[in-house]
Design a protein around this motif. Structure first.
Motif, mmCIF file in Angstrom:
data_model
loop_
_atom_site.group_PDB
_atom_site.id
_atom_site.type_symbol
_atom_site.label_atom_id
_atom_site.label_comp_id
_atom_site.label_asym_id
_atom_site.label_seq_id
_atom_site.Cartn_x
_atom_site.Cartn_y
_atom_site.Cartn_z
ATOM 1 N N GLY A 1 0.824 -1.200 0.000
ATOM 2 C CA GLY A 1 0.000 0.000 0.000
ATOM 3 C C GLY A 1 0.860 1.251 0.000
ATOM 4 O O GLY A 1 2.079 1.197 0.191
ATOM 5 N N ASP B 1 -0.159 7.631 -5.493
ATOM 6 C CA ASP B 1 0.488 6.977 -6.625
ATOM 7 C C ASP B 1 1.949 7.406 -6.689
ATOM 8 O O ASP B 1 2.303 8.535 -6.308
ATOM 9 N N ARG C 1 -4.365 6.944 -1.930
ATOM 10 C CA ARG C 1 -4.556 5.548 -2.306
ATOM 11 C C ARG C 1 -4.742 4.620 -1.108
ATOM 12 O O ARG C 1 -4.574 3.411 -1.228
ATOM 13 N N ARG D 1 -7.432 3.673 0.103
ATOM 14 C CA ARG D 1 -8.603 2.810 -0.078
ATOM 15 C C ARG D 1 -8.257 1.494 -0.770
ATOM 16 O O ARG D 1 -9.120 0.627 -0.900
ATOM 17 N N SER D 2 -7.039 1.336 -1.242
ATOM 18 C CA SER D 2 -6.664 0.166 -2.029
ATOM 19 C C SER D 2 -6.740 -1.112 -1.196
ATOM 20 O O SER D 2 -6.661 -1.089 0.042
ATOM 21 N N ASP D 3 -6.872 -2.246 -1.895
ATOM 22 C CA ASP D 3 -6.906 -3.541 -1.208
ATOM 23 C C ASP D 3 -5.622 -3.770 -0.409
ATOM 24 O O ASP D 3 -5.663 -4.323 0.702
ATOM 25 N N ALA D 4 -4.483 -3.348 -0.986
ATOM 26 C CA ALA D 4 -3.205 -3.551 -0.301
ATOM 27 C C ALA D 4 -3.136 -2.739 0.990
ATOM 28 O O ALA D 4 -2.663 -3.227 2.025
ATOM 29 N N ARG E 1 -10.688 4.239 4.480
ATOM 30 C CA ARG E 1 -11.551 5.110 3.674
ATOM 31 C C ARG E 1 -11.654 6.502 4.292
ATOM 32 O O ARG E 1 -11.545 7.516 3.594
#
Length: 491
Positions: free
Chosen positions: A257, A261, A278, A280-283, A475
């Motif tokens: 994560g 970017d 970023r 919120r990313s799955d990682a 989030r």
């Protein structure tokens, strides 16, 4: 002589003066606005016939710094600089958030009270980059002393993270200190229980570059359940504080994560426009889930500790291991001589990452031209290999070298092994491995990071308290950070 526990360069960010207020004062409107405010102090007298080091004899410089161990060593060992140059240096040391406010107000007023500034990359350098001189100007001036070994002698990751902002060509600060998070563990207990732990866990528990965070968790749980030597397996700096951001970030990066970017570039060179968050990313969510799980089996006091607290808990024998700043090695050695080991932090699914917390020292562009040149003499001396070696052995404190050449000095290399007159060097191997580009953890170098930091550690603290799930915490943190970044640094 062992130095006292250092204070790594992190503190909860204070509210900075608004960008609008600084624009009115002329300190954040770009180089032209900054330089138009010059002239608050009298310029240095130049002795044109003197040698390069004596040209500004009789000048008094003001240096504002965080109250760090390297600056304590500089204060105690300043006499050689005065004898060399004839320049006196007044050194003001402050807690970091107070320093950031002082520097912001100095730039806004145009007084130029401070010639040399401890330019924290996140609270000072990124917000006020136009207020600092490009040091190449002085290095290329034949009338001034040059850096021994040039800019290339500084550890590359340090020069980028602590010395530059956006423009890869400019050098705005010289790397001055470099606290870095590593795995600190009770080597005596690991050696005593190694065979039994290996039998129970199914892997060699001794810390290595192959150790994973899942194995770290299993080791911590083993100490919780299988021995009375310590009360807990691991401790953390998980107070609702900047320390929590540092501790959590190691796991965020390990799981792949990041905050924005191209996080490597944003951390290395910095930017005024990092784009959307970023988290919120799955990682990022997976890293947060593991961190929450790890803290459930950690010493419960972790949620009340910053770096000083977890360091004291470790030295008191409460737990067997922790991530913490490498410069606590000196205090560890004083409390538990010969009992502590150091390793790179474990790896996650993506990589190993250890938070870098270094800062550079810079020359203010607000002060008149000859004062800037006199300030260069101090920067050159304060970061010189000889000065860094003296700091390592200073009874008053001292940090870890930021110059590659210092590590090759026979006395410094010998100090990596016990008995050591430079105990911070006992963590050198772990630290230098962490400084490799693939392992170093660099938080975003953006002008508004102070507010983003607060948003992050507030939401992670809610997660640890059970008030938000990992996904919800990520989030919420991302939403808050996006709002901060979208409006820019306007106070």
């Amino acid at each position: 002589m062992v130095s006292p526990p250092p204070s790594p360069p992190f503190r909860p960010p204070a509210a900075a003066p608004s960008r609008r207020a600084l624009l009115r004062g002329g300190a954040a409107a770009g180089a032209a606005g900054l330089l138009s405010a010059c002239g608050g102090r009298r310029d240095a007298v130049v002795h044109a016939d003197a040698g390069a080091w004596r040209r500004y004899a009789g000048t008094t410089l003001n240096f504002v710094s965080e109250n760090t161990a390297p600056t304590a060593a500089i204060v105690a060992g300043l006499r050689p600089f005065t004898e060399l140059t004839g320049i006196r240096v007044n050194i003001v040391t402050l807690e970091l958030s107070a320093l950031a406010q002082k520097v912001a107000l100095d730039f806004a007023s145009g007084n130029g009270e401070y010639d040399v500034v401890y330019a924290d990359p996140y609270l000072v350098l990124a917000p006020y980059a136009p207020a600092f001189a490009d040091l190449r100007e002085f290095q290329e001036d034949p009338a001034l002393p040059r850096l021994a070994g040039g800019f290339g002698d500084f550890v590359p990751s340090h020069l980028e993270a602590a010395g530059r902002f956006e423009d890869p060509g400019k050098v705005l600060a010289l790397p001055y200190d470099c606290p870095t998070m590593v795995w600190q563990y009770r080597a005596d207990l690991f050696a005593e229980h190694r065979d039994r732990m290996a039998d129970d866990l199914g892997f060699d528990p001794m810390p290595s570059d192959d150790t994973t965070w899942e194995q770290y968790y299993a080791i911590a749980e083993w100490f919780n359940d299988r021995t009375d030597d310590v009360r807990y397996g691991t401790g953390h700096q998980a107070k609702q504080h900047d320390a929590l951001m540092c501790d959590f970030s190691n796991l965020l990066w390990a799981w792949g994560g990041d905050y924005f970017d191209d996080g490597e570039r944003v951390g290395r060179l910095g930017t005024t426009d990092p784009g959307p968050c970023r988290l919120r990313s799955d990682a990022a969510v997976a890293g947060a889930e593991f961190y929450e799980r790890l803290l459930r089996i950690a010493d419960p006091a972790s949620r009340t500790w910053d770096w000083d607290g977890v360091g004291a808990g470790f030295r008191a024998g409460r737990f067997a291991m922790c991530p913490n700043w490498h410069e606590y090695a000196a205090a560890n050695e004083a409390a538990m001589p010969g009992k502590v080991g150091y390793a790179r932090l474990p790896k996650g699914p993506a990589r190993s990452a250890g938070m870098y917390g270094g800062t550079g020292i810079a020359v203010s562009n607000i002060v008149p031209a000859q004062r800037r040149r006199a300030a260069w003499l101090f920067l050159t001396w304060a970061t010189a290999p000889r000065t860094q070696r003296a700091g390592l052995a200073s009874e008053a404190g001292g940090g870890t070298p930021t110059r590659t050449s210092v590590y090759g000095h026979p006395r410094v290399a010998a100090a990596e092994h016990r008995p050591s007159a430079m105990p911070n060097m006992l963590s050198s191997r772990a630290v230098r491995t962490t400084w490799r580009p693939e392992n170093i953890g660099l938080r975003p170098k953006i002008p508004m990071w102070g507010e983003c930091d607060t948003a992050l550690y507030t939401e992670v603290s809610r997660m640890l308290a059970g008030d938000a799930s990992p996904a919800a915490a990520m989030r919420s943190a991302a939403d808050r950070i996006d709002r901060i970044v979208s409006r820019g640094w306007v106070g």
